[in-house]
Write an enzyme that holds these catalytic residues in place. Structure first.
Site, PDB file in Angstrom:
ATOM      1  N   ARG A  65       0.832  -1.206   0.000  1.00 14.19           N
ATOM      2  CA  ARG A  65       0.000   0.000   0.000  1.00 14.19           C
ATOM      3  C   ARG A  65       0.869   1.260   0.000  1.00 14.19           C
ATOM      4  NH1 ARG A  65      -3.731   2.318   4.874  1.00 14.19           N
ATOM      5  NH2 ARG A  65      -4.781   3.956   3.689  1.00 14.19           N
ATOM      6  N   HIS A  69       0.735   4.360  -2.687  1.00 15.64           N
ATOM      7  CA  HIS A  69       0.515   5.748  -2.290  1.00 15.64           C
ATOM      8  C   HIS A  69       1.687   6.637  -2.698  1.00 15.64           C
ATOM      9  CE1 HIS A  69      -3.016   5.620   0.708  1.00 15.64           C
ATOM     10  NE2 HIS A  69      -3.078   4.559  -0.075  1.00 15.64           N
ATOM     11  N   ASN A  94      -2.727   8.869   4.298  1.00 10.96           N
ATOM     12  CA  ASN A  94      -1.507   8.137   4.654  1.00 10.96           C
ATOM     13  C   ASN A  94      -1.356   7.912   6.152  1.00 10.96           C
ATOM     14  OD1 ASN A  94      -0.714   8.080   1.945  1.00 10.96           O
ATOM     15  ND2 ASN A  94       0.288  10.075   2.097  1.00 10.96           N
ATOM     16  N   HIS A 192      -5.736  -5.988  -2.362  1.00 11.55           N
ATOM     17  CA  HIS A 192      -6.560  -6.097  -1.153  1.00 11.55           C
ATOM     18  C   HIS A 192      -6.869  -7.548  -0.806  1.00 11.55           C
ATOM     19  CE1 HIS A 192      -8.113  -1.682  -1.582  1.00 11.55           C
ATOM     20  NE2 HIS A 192      -6.871  -1.764  -1.127  1.00 11.55           N
TER      21      HIS A 192
END
Length: 328
Positions: A65, A69, A94, A192
């Site tokens: 992740r 980001h 974040n 995910h």
């Protein structure tokens, strides 16, 4: 989907993985960038990730992740790692990222062995790949390296990150703006299959969806009580729930089965099944009869390489940080 041990990967998987880098590399990165300047670079990063994941299974999804980001904000330049009162790290999207200490640990080791050589951006890219491998991904795909670290990190720049409640058309637009396709969107959402989400990101779907005083009708009615039990109305929004029910620590295609069963936890995930433009791709990962199948692990590796080349800095751009949390 069967997950193959590294020494038993079918030949066609090896061919796909071996050739995908030449198709998708670009902007100055290449496989083996540190082959002579720091030969142990990839092994050092993998060792740091493996050691951390052994004691904390939340580390692999956290690093994947974090890479996502980072790349979606000013490119894959490790700007997500910089400390500061208004840096990207402080932005709300974040705030729940985890695994920063793993990147720092790998950087510390690399600075001892190869000072000033390996960028924080490349460490993060390699750590994301190794995280997938540790969670059961089929192969250690080749990661093009040679990125340099960015000099700017602003919380305000995170406004266009894909969000947990984005409709499909917005998700497609945000990915397209980064040069990624709708297939990349569905594929990378498959990350995910590992990890968790805080109740605060989806509890609105359980109790007052769109101000209806009722749940999101797209949630499977048999699944709803389970989610409500985990996230009581008005309860602790920081409590975390598996994004892939029954398989949160295993990198497989069960995430897509959950979407078909209307058991996607985040709204941005479940709408991938509701919209025809993305449902067909979900079906292909599930091997639905009559559709050309897609192999999730291989396609995920391809999409990760493409994402890893978003607006990268190479050559004389940026710098090689001595410490990942601060500009030199």
């Amino acid at each position: 989907m069967e997950v193959f041990p590294r020494n038993k990967i079918p030949l066609f998987f090896l061919v796909l993985i071996a050739t995908m880098t030449t198709v998708t590399k670009g902007q100055g990165t290449r496989v083996g960038f540190y082959r002579t300047s720091c030969p142990r670079a990839e092994d050092i990063v993998q060792s740091a990730v493996r050691s951390a994941a052994r004691s904390n299974p939340a580390i692999p999804p956290g690093l994947v992740r974090m890479f996502f980001h980072d790349c979606f904000v000013n490119g894959c330049d490790a700007s997500i790692l910089i400390d500061g009162p208004s840096s990207e790290k402080t932005a709300r999207p974040n705030s729940l990222l985890r695994g920063f200490e793993i990147i720092d640990a790998a950087k510390t080791q690399l600075e001892r062995v190869c000072p000033g050589v390996v960028s924080c951006a490349d460490i993060l890219a390699l750590a994301a790949r190794d995280s997938v491998l540790l969670a059961g991904g089929i192969a250690r795909w080749p990661v093009p390296t040679g990125r340099r670290d960015g000099l700017v990190s602003r919380a305000a720049d995170t406004a266009n990150l894909p969000a947990f409640n984005d409709p499909v058309n917005v998700q497609i637009r945000k990915f397209s703006e980064k040069g990624l396709s709708t297939q990349d969107l569905v594929t990378l959402s498959g990350a995910h299959t590992i990890g968790t989400a805080a109740c605060a990101l989806f509890s609105y779907r359980l109790y007052n969806f769109n101000n209806t005083n009722g749940p999101d009708p797209s949630i499977d009615q048999a699944f709803l009580p389970q989610l409500r039990n985990l996230c009581p109305n008005g309860g602790d929004g920081t409590r975390r729930v598996a994004l892939d029910t029954g398989s949160e620590n295993r990198f497989d295609n069960s995430y897509f089965r959950n979407l078909r069963s209307r058991r996607g936890v985040l709204e941005s995930d479940q709408v991938l099944w509701s919209d025809p433009s993305t449902q067909r791709l979900v079906q292909r990962f599930l091997g639905v009869r009559g559709l050309l199948g897609l192999t999730f692990n291989v396609e995920f590796a391809r999409s990760m390489v493409r994402m890893g080349n978003i607006e990268v800095k190479t050559g004389t751009q940026g710098e090689i940080r001595r410490v990942c949390t601060t500009i030199n």
